[in-house]
Motif scaffolding. Structure first.
Motif, PDB file in Angstrom:
ATOM      1  N   PHE A 295       5.962  -1.850   8.169  1.00 31.81           N
ATOM      2  CA  PHE A 295       5.610  -0.446   8.049  1.00 31.81           C
ATOM      3  C   PHE A 295       6.804   0.405   7.640  1.00 31.81           C
ATOM      4  O   PHE A 295       7.948   0.033   7.837  1.00 31.81           O
ATOM      5  CB  PHE A 295       5.028   0.065   9.367  1.00 31.81           C
ATOM      6  CG  PHE A 295       3.888  -0.788   9.861  1.00 31.81           C
ATOM      7  CD1 PHE A 295       2.739  -0.921   9.105  1.00 31.81           C
ATOM      8  CD2 PHE A 295       3.985  -1.479  11.044  1.00 31.81           C
ATOM      9  CE1 PHE A 295       1.695  -1.715   9.528  1.00 31.81           C
ATOM     10  CE2 PHE A 295       2.937  -2.285  11.487  1.00 31.81           C
ATOM     11  CZ  PHE A 295       1.784  -2.403  10.724  1.00 31.81           C
ATOM     12  N   ASN A 296       6.499   1.583   7.094  1.00 28.51           N
ATOM     13  CA  ASN A 296       7.512   2.560   6.681  1.00 28.51           C
ATOM     14  C   ASN A 296       8.462   1.992   5.620  1.00 28.51           C
ATOM     15  O   ASN A 296       9.658   2.239   5.653  1.00 28.51           O
ATOM     16  CB  ASN A 296       8.307   3.075   7.893  1.00 28.51           C
ATOM     17  CG  ASN A 296       7.393   3.656   8.950  1.00 28.51           C
ATOM     18  OD1 ASN A 296       6.488   4.420   8.635  1.00 28.51           O
ATOM     19  ND2 ASN A 296       7.604   3.282  10.191  1.00 28.51           N
TER      20      ASN A 296
ATOM     21  N   GLU B 241       0.243   4.431  -0.117  1.00 26.10           N
ATOM     22  CA  GLU B 241      -0.195   5.539   0.735  1.00 26.10           C
ATOM     23  C   GLU B 241       0.267   5.351   2.170  1.00 26.10           C
ATOM     24  O   GLU B 241       0.656   6.306   2.839  1.00 26.10           O
ATOM     25  CB  GLU B 241      -1.717   5.684   0.681  1.00 26.10           C
ATOM     26  CG  GLU B 241      -2.235   6.166  -0.656  1.00 26.10           C
ATOM     27  CD  GLU B 241      -3.759   6.260  -0.677  1.00 26.10           C
ATOM     28  OE1 GLU B 241      -4.374   6.339   0.403  1.00 26.10           O
ATOM     29  OE2 GLU B 241      -4.310   6.242  -1.788  1.00 26.10           O
ATOM     30  N   LEU B 242       0.202   4.120   2.659  1.00 28.08           N
ATOM     31  CA  LEU B 242       0.604   3.825   4.035  1.00 28.08           C
ATOM     32  C   LEU B 242       2.045   3.342   4.128  1.00 28.08           C
ATOM     33  O   LEU B 242       2.544   3.133   5.237  1.00 28.08           O
ATOM     34  CB  LEU B 242      -0.313   2.746   4.622  1.00 28.08           C
ATOM     35  CG  LEU B 242      -1.788   3.103   4.746  1.00 28.08           C
ATOM     36  CD1 LEU B 242      -2.587   1.917   5.248  1.00 28.08           C
ATOM     37  CD2 LEU B 242      -1.969   4.310   5.650  1.00 28.08           C
ATOM     38  N   GLU B 243       2.694   3.155   2.986  1.00 36.03           N
ATOM     39  CA  GLU B 243       4.039   2.578   2.933  1.00 36.03           C
ATOM     40  C   GLU B 243       4.095   1.285   3.745  1.00 36.03           C
ATOM     41  O   GLU B 243       4.990   1.059   4.555  1.00 36.03           O
ATOM     42  CB  GLU B 243       5.103   3.570   3.402  1.00 36.03           C
ATOM     43  CG  GLU B 243       5.280   4.735   2.454  1.00 36.03           C
ATOM     44  CD  GLU B 243       6.493   5.584   2.787  1.00 36.03           C
ATOM     45  OE1 GLU B 243       6.833   5.754   3.987  1.00 36.03           O
ATOM     46  OE2 GLU B 243       7.113   6.080   1.836  1.00 36.03           O
ATOM     47  N   THR B 244       3.097   0.434   3.518  1.00 31.76           N
ATOM     48  CA  THR B 244       2.993  -0.829   4.236  1.00 31.76           C
ATOM     49  C   THR B 244       3.132  -1.985   3.265  1.00 31.76           C
ATOM     50  O   THR B 244       2.431  -2.054   2.253  1.00 31.76           O
ATOM     51  CB  THR B 244       1.634  -0.918   4.972  1.00 31.76           C
ATOM     52  OG1 THR B 244       1.568   0.152   5.910  1.00 31.76           O
ATOM     53  CG2 THR B 244       1.490  -2.236   5.701  1.00 31.76           C
TER      54      THR B 244
ATOM     55  N   VAL C 266      -7.712   0.193   6.485  1.00 33.71           N
ATOM     56  CA  VAL C 266      -6.762   1.030   5.778  1.00 33.71           C
ATOM     57  C   VAL C 266      -7.000   2.454   6.244  1.00 33.71           C
ATOM     58  O   VAL C 266      -8.120   2.921   6.326  1.00 33.71           O
ATOM     59  CB  VAL C 266      -6.951   0.904   4.253  1.00 33.71           C
ATOM     60  CG1 VAL C 266      -6.120   1.925   3.534  1.00 33.71           C
ATOM     61  CG2 VAL C 266      -6.593  -0.500   3.812  1.00 33.71           C
ATOM     62  N   GLY C 267      -5.934   3.135   6.598  1.00 33.93           N
ATOM     63  CA  GLY C 267      -6.055   4.494   7.106  1.00 33.93           C
ATOM     64  C   GLY C 267      -5.899   4.586   8.611  1.00 33.93           C
ATOM     65  O   GLY C 267      -5.653   5.639   9.145  1.00 33.93           O
TER      66      GLY C 267
ATOM     67  N   ASP D  15       0.867  -1.175   0.000  1.00 35.66           N
ATOM     68  CA  ASP D  15       0.000   0.000   0.000  1.00 35.66           C
ATOM     69  C   ASP D  15       0.907   1.230   0.000  1.00 35.66           C
ATOM     70  O   ASP D  15       1.525   1.543   1.021  1.00 35.66           O
ATOM     71  CB  ASP D  15      -0.892   0.008   1.237  1.00 35.66           C
ATOM     72  CG  ASP D  15      -1.895   1.148   1.222  1.00 35.66           C
ATOM     73  OD1 ASP D  15      -1.545   2.266   0.746  1.00 35.66           O
ATOM     74  OD2 ASP D  15      -3.026   0.950   1.678  1.00 35.66           O
TER      75      ASP D  15
ATOM     76  N   SER E 230      -3.958   4.026  12.174  1.00 35.84           N
ATOM     77  CA  SER E 230      -2.552   4.184  12.536  1.00 35.84           C
ATOM     78  C   SER E 230      -1.818   2.862  12.396  1.00 35.84           C
ATOM     79  O   SER E 230      -2.332   1.815  12.732  1.00 35.84           O
ATOM     80  CB  SER E 230      -2.453   4.675  13.983  1.00 35.84           C
ATOM     81  OG  SER E 230      -1.117   4.643  14.395  1.00 35.84           O
ATOM     82  N   SER E 231      -0.591   2.915  11.874  1.00 38.30           N
ATOM     83  CA  SER E 231       0.214   1.721  11.726  1.00 38.30           C
ATOM     84  C   SER E 231       1.117   1.532  12.947  1.00 38.30           C
ATOM     85  O   SER E 231       2.059   0.779  12.897  1.00 38.30           O
ATOM     86  CB  SER E 231       1.044   1.783  10.438  1.00 38.30           C
ATOM     87  OG  SER E 231       1.880   2.897  10.464  1.00 38.30           O
TER      88      SER E 231
END
Length: 104
Positions: free
Chosen positions: A57-58, A40-43, A97-98, A38, A100-101
């Motif tokens: 993440f990131n 947008e979330l860099e996941t 989705v959206g 993803d 917090s990660s």
């Protein structure tokens, strides 16, 4: 080429109702079964052949591109992603989705 070509949605059990699922792509690898990203979330989401699903993440888009074009996905994953990114075992209910990660 690393990709098997078919797209597979993340697991769809009863916990997922109303949630946007990350789309994953089947890959050719000795250890990895499916990979999703993803931007947008860099996941990065990986399902392993043993059945476990993890979110990392990131992860910048260029790292996902390098993973998907690597000669050995498993070797690249172990050397470049596994060692440097926070993760969440996605066997627990997936987050929307959206959300917090943040790993708690």
């Amino acid at each position: 080429m690393a990709c098997a070509g078919s797209k597979v949605e993340a697991a769809t059990d009863g916990r997922d109702r109303g949630r946007k699922l990350m789309e994953r792509q089947a890959v050719t690898s000795g250890n990895l079964a499916e990979v999703g990203y993803d931007p947008e979330l860099e996941t990065l989401e990986i399902q392993f052949k043993h059945g476990g699903v993890y979110q990392y993440f990131n992860v910048p888009a260029f790292m996902n591109e390098r993973l998907m074009t690597a000669d050995s996905l498993g070797r690249f994953f172990n050397a470049e992603i596994k060692v440097i990114t926070p993760r969440l075992n996605s066997s627990t209910p997936p987050r929307n989705v959206g959300e917090s990660s943040r790993v708690g």
